[in-house]
Structure formats: structure tokens, C-alpha cells
Design a protein around this motif. Structure first.
Motif, PDB file in Angstrom:
ATOM      1  N   TYR A 453      44.513  39.349  16.354  1.00  0.00           N
ATOM      2  CA  TYR A 453      43.690  39.602  17.531  1.00  0.00           C
ATOM      3  C   TYR A 453      42.293  39.023  17.366  1.00  0.00           C
ATOM      4  CZ  TYR A 453      41.244  43.271  14.944  1.00  0.00           C
ATOM      5  OH  TYR A 453      40.490  43.944  14.020  1.00  0.00           O
ATOM      6  N   SER A 454      41.877  38.767  16.101  1.00  0.00           N
ATOM      7  CA  SER A 454      40.526  38.253  15.859  1.00  0.00           C
ATOM      8  C   SER A 454      40.375  36.797  16.291  1.00  0.00           C
ATOM      9  CB  SER A 454      40.175  38.392  14.374  1.00  0.00           C
ATOM     10  OG  SER A 454      41.030  37.601  13.565  1.00  0.00           O
ATOM     11  N   PHE A 455      41.480  36.115  16.620  1.00  0.00           N
ATOM     12  CA  PHE A 455      41.382  34.757  17.153  1.00  0.00           C
ATOM     13  C   PHE A 455      40.900  34.745  18.596  1.00  0.00           C
ATOM     14  CE2 PHE A 455      44.611  33.630  13.783  1.00  0.00           C
ATOM     15  CZ  PHE A 455      43.731  32.856  13.037  1.00  0.00           C
ATOM     16  N   ASP A 456      40.854  35.899  19.230  1.00  0.00           N
ATOM     17  CA  ASP A 456      40.291  36.022  20.574  1.00  0.00           C
ATOM     18  C   ASP A 456      38.982  36.783  20.456  1.00  0.00           C
ATOM     19  OD1 ASP A 456      39.567  36.449  23.167  1.00  0.00           O
ATOM     20  OD2 ASP A 456      41.428  37.434  23.770  1.00  0.00           O
ATOM     21  N   PRO A 457      37.843  36.086  20.469  1.00  0.00           N
ATOM     22  CA  PRO A 457      36.560  36.778  20.245  1.00  0.00           C
ATOM     23  C   PRO A 457      36.263  37.833  21.294  1.00  0.00           C
ATOM     24  CG  PRO A 457      36.217  34.507  20.990  1.00  0.00           C
ATOM     25  CD  PRO A 457      37.676  34.649  20.670  1.00  0.00           C
ATOM     26  N   GLY A 458      36.954  37.774  22.435  1.00  0.00           N
ATOM     27  CA  GLY A 458      36.753  38.812  23.433  1.00  0.00           C
ATOM     28  C   GLY A 458      37.213  40.178  22.972  1.00  0.00           C
ATOM     29  N   ASN A 459      38.045  40.200  21.930  1.00  0.00           N
ATOM     30  CA  ASN A 459      38.537  41.474  21.390  1.00  0.00           C
ATOM     31  C   ASN A 459      37.579  42.103  20.377  1.00  0.00           C
ATOM     32  OD1 ASN A 459      40.990  41.341  22.779  1.00  0.00           O
ATOM     33  ND2 ASN A 459      41.921  40.055  21.195  1.00  0.00           N
ATOM     34  N   LEU A 460      36.486  41.390  20.034  1.00  0.00           N
ATOM     35  CA  LEU A 460      35.670  41.789  18.899  1.00  0.00           C
ATOM     36  C   LEU A 460      34.259  42.167  19.323  1.00  0.00           C
ATOM     37  CD1 LEU A 460      36.671  38.820  16.558  1.00  0.00           C
ATOM     38  CD2 LEU A 460      37.633  41.125  16.528  1.00  0.00           C
ATOM     39  N   ASP A 461      33.655  43.117  18.590  1.00  0.00           N
ATOM     40  CA  ASP A 461      32.236  43.359  18.800  1.00  0.00           C
ATOM     41  C   ASP A 461      31.440  42.277  18.074  1.00  0.00           C
ATOM     42  OD1 ASP A 461      31.711  44.055  16.054  1.00  0.00           O
ATOM     43  OD2 ASP A 461      32.373  46.098  16.448  1.00  0.00           O
ATOM     44  N   LYS A 462      30.152  42.223  18.286  1.00  0.00           N
ATOM     45  CA  LYS A 462      29.339  41.111  17.805  1.00  0.00           C
ATOM     46  C   LYS A 462      29.287  41.033  16.289  1.00  0.00           C
ATOM     47  CE  LYS A 462      24.936  43.665  18.094  1.00  0.00           C
ATOM     48  NZ  LYS A 462      23.572  43.662  18.692  1.00  0.00           N
ATOM     49  N   ARG A 463      29.551  42.140  15.601  1.00  0.00           N
ATOM     50  CA  ARG A 463      29.497  42.118  14.132  1.00  0.00           C
ATOM     51  C   ARG A 463      30.719  41.451  13.536  1.00  0.00           C
ATOM     52  NH1 ARG A 463      28.066  47.817  14.799  1.00  0.00           N
ATOM     53  NH2 ARG A 463      25.816  48.123  14.578  1.00  0.00           N
ATOM     54  N   ASN A 464      31.787  41.322  14.305  1.00  0.00           N
ATOM     55  CA  ASN A 464      33.059  40.839  13.786  1.00  0.00           C
ATOM     56  C   ASN A 464      33.398  39.419  14.215  1.00  0.00           C
ATOM     57  OD1 ASN A 464      35.083  43.093  12.441  1.00  0.00           O
ATOM     58  ND2 ASN A 464      33.446  44.000  13.666  1.00  0.00           N
ATOM     59  N   LYS A 465      32.402  38.696  14.750  1.00  0.00           N
ATOM     60  CA  LYS A 465      32.673  37.337  15.214  1.00  0.00           C
ATOM     61  C   LYS A 465      31.430  36.476  15.072  1.00  0.00           C
ATOM     62  CE  LYS A 465      31.668  38.644  20.020  1.00  0.00           C
ATOM     63  NZ  LYS A 465      32.233  38.789  21.377  1.00  0.00           N
ATOM     64  N   LEU A 466      31.648  35.184  15.170  1.00  0.00           N
ATOM     65  CA  LEU A 466      30.549  34.233  15.147  1.00  0.00           C
ATOM     66  C   LEU A 466      29.918  34.156  16.533  1.00  0.00           C
ATOM     67  CD1 LEU A 466      32.256  31.339  13.156  1.00  0.00           C
ATOM     68  CD2 LEU A 466      30.703  33.074  12.257  1.00  0.00           C
ATOM     69  N   SER A 467      28.675  33.763  16.545  1.00  0.00           N
ATOM     70  CA  SER A 467      27.965  33.595  17.805  1.00  0.00           C
ATOM     71  C   SER A 467      27.338  32.208  17.845  1.00  0.00           C
ATOM     72  CB  SER A 467      26.880  34.668  17.930  1.00  0.00           C
ATOM     73  OG  SER A 467      26.149  34.523  19.121  1.00  0.00           O
ATOM     74  N   PRO A 468      27.472  31.490  18.969  1.00  0.00           N
ATOM     75  CA  PRO A 468      28.166  31.825  20.216  1.00  0.00           C
ATOM     76  C   PRO A 468      29.683  31.787  20.052  1.00  0.00           C
ATOM     77  CG  PRO A 468      27.385  29.582  20.288  1.00  0.00           C
ATOM     78  CD  PRO A 468      26.835  30.167  19.022  1.00  0.00           C
ATOM     79  N   GLU A 469      30.376  32.292  21.052  1.00  0.00           N
ATOM     80  CA  GLU A 469      31.818  32.518  20.939  1.00  0.00           C
ATOM     81  C   GLU A 469      32.624  31.251  20.706  1.00  0.00           C
ATOM     82  OE1 GLU A 469      33.659  34.951  23.832  1.00  0.00           O
ATOM     83  OE2 GLU A 469      32.529  36.754  23.292  1.00  0.00           O
ATOM     84  N   GLU A 470      32.133  30.092  21.189  1.00  0.00           N
ATOM     85  CA  GLU A 470      32.917  28.865  21.027  1.00  0.00           C
ATOM     86  C   GLU A 470      33.047  28.437  19.569  1.00  0.00           C
ATOM     87  OE1 GLU A 470      28.776  27.581  22.648  1.00  0.00           O
ATOM     88  OE2 GLU A 470      30.270  29.144  23.056  1.00  0.00           O
ATOM     89  N   LYS A 471      32.250  29.019  18.692  1.00  0.00           N
ATOM     90  CA  LYS A 471      32.366  28.681  17.272  1.00  0.00           C
ATOM     91  C   LYS A 471      33.569  29.342  16.613  1.00  0.00           C
ATOM     92  CE  LYS A 471      28.887  28.589  14.568  1.00  0.00           C
ATOM     93  NZ  LYS A 471      27.720  29.002  13.782  1.00  0.00           N
ATOM     94  N   ASN A 472      34.159  30.354  17.264  1.00  0.00           N
ATOM     95  CA  ASN A 472      35.274  31.083  16.669  1.00  0.00           C
ATOM     96  C   ASN A 472      36.581  30.321  16.857  1.00  0.00           C
ATOM     97  OD1 ASN A 472      34.136  34.024  16.003  1.00  0.00           O
ATOM     98  ND2 ASN A 472      33.204  33.306  17.913  1.00  0.00           N
ATOM     99  N   PRO A 473      37.283  29.975  15.760  1.00  0.00           N
ATOM    100  CA  PRO A 473      38.564  29.264  15.898  1.00  0.00           C
ATOM    101  C   PRO A 473      39.604  30.146  16.573  1.00  0.00           C
ATOM    102  CG  PRO A 473      38.231  29.966  13.621  1.00  0.00           C
ATOM    103  CD  PRO A 473      36.951  30.241  14.345  1.00  0.00           C
ATOM    104  N   ARG A 474      40.513  29.511  17.326  1.00  0.00           N
ATOM    105  CA  ARG A 474      41.517  30.254  18.078  1.00  0.00           C
ATOM    106  C   ARG A 474      42.860  30.298  17.366  1.00  0.00           C
ATOM    107  NH1 ARG A 474      37.022  30.675  20.535  1.00  0.00           N
ATOM    108  NH2 ARG A 474      36.961  31.294  22.740  1.00  0.00           N
ATOM    109  N   SER A 475      42.957  29.691  16.182  1.00  0.00           N
ATOM    110  CA  SER A 475      44.194  29.735  15.411  1.00  0.00           C
ATOM    111  C   SER A 475      43.878  29.461  13.951  1.00  0.00           C
ATOM    112  CB  SER A 475      45.195  28.692  15.920  1.00  0.00           C
ATOM    113  OG  SER A 475      44.741  27.374  15.611  1.00  0.00           O
ATOM    114  N   TYR A 476      44.835  29.786  13.091  1.00  0.00           N
ATOM    115  CA  TYR A 476      44.667  29.505  11.665  1.00  0.00           C
ATOM    116  C   TYR A 476      44.534  28.005  11.432  1.00  0.00           C
ATOM    117  CZ  TYR A 476      45.839  28.976   6.730  1.00  0.00           C
ATOM    118  OH  TYR A 476      45.838  28.613   5.397  1.00  0.00           O
TER     119      TYR A 476
END
Length: 515
Positions: A453-476
Motif C-alpha cells: 500500500y506504500s506505493f500509493d502515497p495517498g495512503n500515507l501520512d507525511k511521515r511515511n512518504k517522500l515529499s513532494p508525492e511524485e518522488k515516491n516510486p509506484r512499484s518495486y
């Protein structure tokens, strides 16, 4: 179970040194690489799939996605049983300026628990197999910002039944009682600490040893972890003289830490603290001797010993043979450390996770720690160039003066060029990453069956993801490619700009520091 490959690494993987061969370019240390030493105990095409069939090809969060009773893995299996919630979880009460940590029901920082490790050389590991290690432990959640992550990391101390420390060998690592069980969460590749620590272990006198494993706590599958040696003393770790009560001298370890409320007993009042180059709230924390052995005379000795070097470093004689800094530090070690920090873009250098150690009659040496945020895996900016196209260690304490010495800069440049022709070549970097991807195999699927679920930054609070959201990879696969590409892009940038370091030691820059 499909075989995990990353197509853009296939060609590079062909140049890998096979088996357990050690890299021997230049000054190199002997280092065990788990993925090269491990016997091929599984076939990723036919290995037992313990992920429930309700799982789709897209990772979905399901804490029960992995059937522990059917778990079968080629990685070492760590099973921990506790009677209550593991302490060390951060929270804020009425004072939002200082976080607090949960304690055990009896008010203790650590919880006593049971741990067993199943690590068989010739077959897959299951929870039903006899353990290779069974011991009591003391455990708590560990980390700084990582304490807030959904996937927790843990500090582990192995103990006897009477509570005394018990040295044990973890997965072939040197026996000790102090360990870190790192749970990669923000690092979706799962491998940053493993890759960087092993590279450091090839180059430096000491770097903490690391092993991949899978973890089950109280019957719940927690995913892929990295068991790590801590920065501590002992055989096979940092071997320094123990405190001498009669002479009030000792070898010691200090860490540049960052805390609004440091422990006054271990906070060092050394010369650098008064040079005004430390970041806000940063200080030198005496990590060894521990507080129970850190007498006031020993603390005074450490502060004076640190300051003796620092006064030489910040003096007009900093680069002279008779009075300069070279009399106090292992220059080769500092050169390799500087290069590693620059290659991995370690913004925390000089602020967090920055360790130095010294034996009584030895010289200062650095030791690496925590690459979880390396190569842009940190909330900084949406502009990747900001993360990659700069030197990150030139303002760090001690290094801000070392780079003013022409000899130090020339040695950094020469050593970097040497490493780029060998262990840091594009081919070897790419091949090493591919090796690790192939080695992890189906363990990656199991890990992200729970944490996908962490591949979808919308599921995470700000402490559990990179900012801005586009930096978060969507797959392994995207995470590994991001890491691989950033690694090679950083090396390419250093190829073009390493000579720029000469500006820091140019006469116009250092005139006021020289006679």
C-alpha cells in the motif's frame, strides 16, 4: 512466482564476479557479501508461494497476506515472541516541542522477549525448522525519523536468562550482543543500507556487517529486514582499549547527533562546539564508554583529547607536518569516507549518523552508518538536480577544514578516479544491484504483499512518504530503477566535477587560514 529481473541491468550483470570472489582493486578489505556467499537454496520459478491466492498482481495491503504457517524462504528467518507491545513508539503529549517514547508496562525502555533464527545452508527456512539460534533479547523500536514509519525498525540486545549481555553470532556475523534490525520502508528498494554498507566494508577498516532476513513477530509476517551490526566496540567491530580506571584514559566513539535536549552526561564540550559550524541542535555525543562507565574524569579526558585535535585542525598550522591535523587522523580513512558520503549524497553528514572513533594510542577514524536516505531518498525538493548536483560534505564539521588542505583534496580526487576504474565503475555498480535484486527474489513479493500500500502515497501520512508525492516510486521495479539511475547519475556528475573540489583549497579560499 515470477522471477524478478530488471531489464535495464541485464547486460551489466554479465560482467559480475561470480561466486564469493572478493574485489581486490587498490586498498580493499575482506568483506562477506551475503548474496554471493549464500547457496542457491531455491528456484524462484518453483519456490512455494505462501501469498494467499486472493492477492492480485498489484500489491494490496493485507496484514494476513502471508500465511506464516506456509512460509518458506531462502533468507534467514527471524521469529520474535513478546508478551506485550514493543516499546519505543514515539508520541507527543502536551509539549509538542519534544517527543516521548512509549515504555513497557513496568516502565522500562526495553522489553524482554524471545527470539529464534532459522538459517539453514542447504534448504529453505520455515518456522517449523529447528533454530540455529535461540535466545532471550531486550527489544525496542529504534531510529530517528524512522520511528514514525509504519514498518518499524528495532534495537536488539541479546541476553542470558539473568539479564546479562550475551554475545551471539547472527547469520555468520561476528558474535556480539548489540544489533539493529532495520526495516526498510521509505527505501522501497529494500537494499540501500545493504549495498552501501558492503561497499564501505570493501574500502574502510571497519563498516558494520549486514544480512538480509525475513521477520515474524508474534505470528505476524513483517517483511524483509536487514540485520546490522551497530557502531560499537568488540571483536570484529571497533576494537579499542577499554576504560582504564587508574589512568582515566580510554579509546572512545563519538557521534554527531541532533537533539534539543541532549544528555548532559554524554554531551561533549569539545572545541568544535564553539567554532559555530555545527548545525542547530547538533553536538558531539560520547557513545563509548557508555554512561555507566563514563566517569567525569574520563569525560574530561575525551573532551580534551578531541579538542587537542580540533585546535590543530582549526589553527594556522592545520596543514603543517609538525603541528597539523595529519598527526591526529587516519587520512586514508577520511578520504574514503568523504568519497562515500559524496557518492551516496549523504545530507546527514555532520548532523546525524556521523561517527568517529579513536583508540588511546591511535588516530581518529570515521565509520559509516545509515544510508536509508541516500541518493535522493529524502524529502528535500521536487528538483532532482538540487539533490544530486552539489557536494554535500564540504560544510560538515572537520571536513570544512580538511578540504582547505591541497594534499587532502588531491588524495580525494586520485582515490575517486582509482575507484571509478574498479569497484565504482558503472558496470560493477549495475551488476551488484542486479545481483541483489535476483537474490531477494520472492521475498520481495512477500514483503510488498504486506507493505505494498506504500506505493500509493495517498495512503500515507507525511511521515511515511517522500515529499513532494511524485518522488515516491509506484512499484518495486520503479524504486530499483530510481536508485540505480541516481547512483550512476551521481557518479557521472562526480566524474565531471570532482576537480571542482580544488576551489576549496585554492589560495584565494584559504589565504586567511595560512600564515
Amino acid at each position: 512466482m515470477r522471477k524478478r529481473t530488471v531489464a535495464w541491468l541485464t547486460l551489466a550483470a554479465a560482467v559480475v564476479v561470480s561466486g564469493a570472489a572478493q574485489l581486490t582493486f587498490g586498498k580493499m578489505q575482506t568483506r562477506i557479501h551475503q548474496h554471493r556467499e549464500a547457496a542457491p537454496a531455491y528456484n524462484p520459478e518453483t519456490a512455494l508461494n505462501c501469498i494467499r491466492e486472493t492477492e492480485t498482481s498489484k500489491y494490496q495491503y493485507d496484514e494476513n497476506a502471508v500465511d506464516v504457517d506456509q512460509l518458506s524462504t531462502h533468507l534467514p528467518l527471524v521469529i520474535i515472541e513478546t508478551d506485550e507491545e514493543i516499546p519505543g513508539v514515539p508520541y507527543y503529549d502536551d509539549d509538542p516541542s519534544h517527543r516521548k517514547m512509549t515504555l513497557t508496562s513496568s516502565g522500562e525502555e526495553f522489553l524482554v522477549a524471545n527470539m529464534k533464527i532459522i538459517n539453514q545452508d542447504d534448504k529453505l527456512n520455515t518456522p517449523q525448522d529447528p533454530p540455529s539460534l535461540k535466545t532471550q533479547i531486550r527489544i525496542r523500536v529504534r531510529g530517528n525519523t524512522s520511528r514514525w514509519f509504519d514498518k518499524q525498525s528495532f534495537a536488539i540486545k541479546t541476553i542470558h536468562h539473568n539479564g546479562e549481555n550475551k554475545k551471539v553470532s547472527m547469520m555468520g556475523m561476528e558474535a556480539d550482543h548489540d544489533w539493529a534490525l532495520h526495516g526498510p520502508f521509505l527505501d522501497k528498494t529494500l537494499m540501500r543500507n545493504y549495498v552501501a554498507m558492503n561497499l564501505a566494508g570493501e574500502l574502510m577498516d571497519y563498516a558494520p556487517d549486514v544480512r538480509f532476513c525475513e521477520v515474524v513477530i508474534n505470528g505476524e509476517y513483517r517483511g524483509v529486514y536487514v540485520m546490522m551490526e551497530t557502531v560499537s566496540t568488540g571483536k570484529g567491530r571497533i576494537e579499542i582499549e577499554k576504560p582504564n580506571k587508574t589512568r582515566n584514559v580510554t579509546g572512545y566513539i563519538v557521534e554527531l547527533d541532533n537533539d534539543t535536549q541532549p544528555d548532559p552526561l554524554s554531551e561533549a564540550k569539545n572545541f568544535t562546539k564553539y567554532t559555530q559550524i555545527l548545525r542547530k541542535n547538533a553536538f558531539f555525543d560520547i557513545r563509548y564508554p557508555k554512561n555507566e562507565a563514563l566517569t567525569l574524569p574520563l569525560k574530561d579526558y575525551i573532551e580534551r583529547d578531541l579538542s587537542r585535535f580540533e585546535k590543530a585542525l582549526y589553527s594556522f598550522d592545520y596543514d603543517t607536518q609538525r603541528y597539523g591535523y595529519k598527526n591526529f587522523i587516519d587520512v586514508d580513512e577520511f578520504v574514503d569516507y568523504f568519497i562515500l558520503m559524496e557518492v551516496f549524497v549523504q545530507h546527514d553528514t555532520g548532523n546525524l549518523s556521523t561517527f568517529f572513533y579513536k583508540d588511546v594510542n591511535g588516530k581518529f577514524k570515521p565509520v559509516v552508518w545509515d544510508f536509508n536516505n541516500s541518493l535522493g531518498n529524502v524529502s528535500e525538493s521536487s528538483d532532482d538536480d538540487y539533490l544530486i548536483r552539489q557536494f554535500v560534505s564540504v560544510q560538515a564539521p572537520w571536513f570544512t577544514m580538511l578540504i582547505k588542505d591541497e594534499d587532502f583534496i588531491h588524495q580525494v580526487i586520485y582515490r575517486y578516479r582509482q575507484l571509478r576504474a574498479g569497484i565504482l565503475s558503472d558496470e560493477r555498480v549495475s551488476a551488484y544491484i542486479q545481483e541483489v535484486v535476483d537474490y531477494l527474489g520472492p521475498a520481495v513479493d512477500r514483503n510488498f504483499a504486506v507493505w505494498g500500500y506504500s506505493f500509493d502515497p495517498g495512503n500515507l501520512d507525511k511521515r511515511n512518504k517522500l515529499s513532494p508525492e511524485e518522488k515516491n516510486p509506484r512499484s518495486y521495479e520503479a524504486a530499483v530503477k530510481q536508485f540505480h539511475d541516481a547512483y550512476l547519475e551521481r557518479l557521472a556528475w562526480l566524474d565531471e566535477n570532482i576537480e571542482v573540489l580544488k576551489q576549496y583549497c585554492h589560495e584565494s579560499a584559504v589565504k586567511k587560514y595560512n600564515h
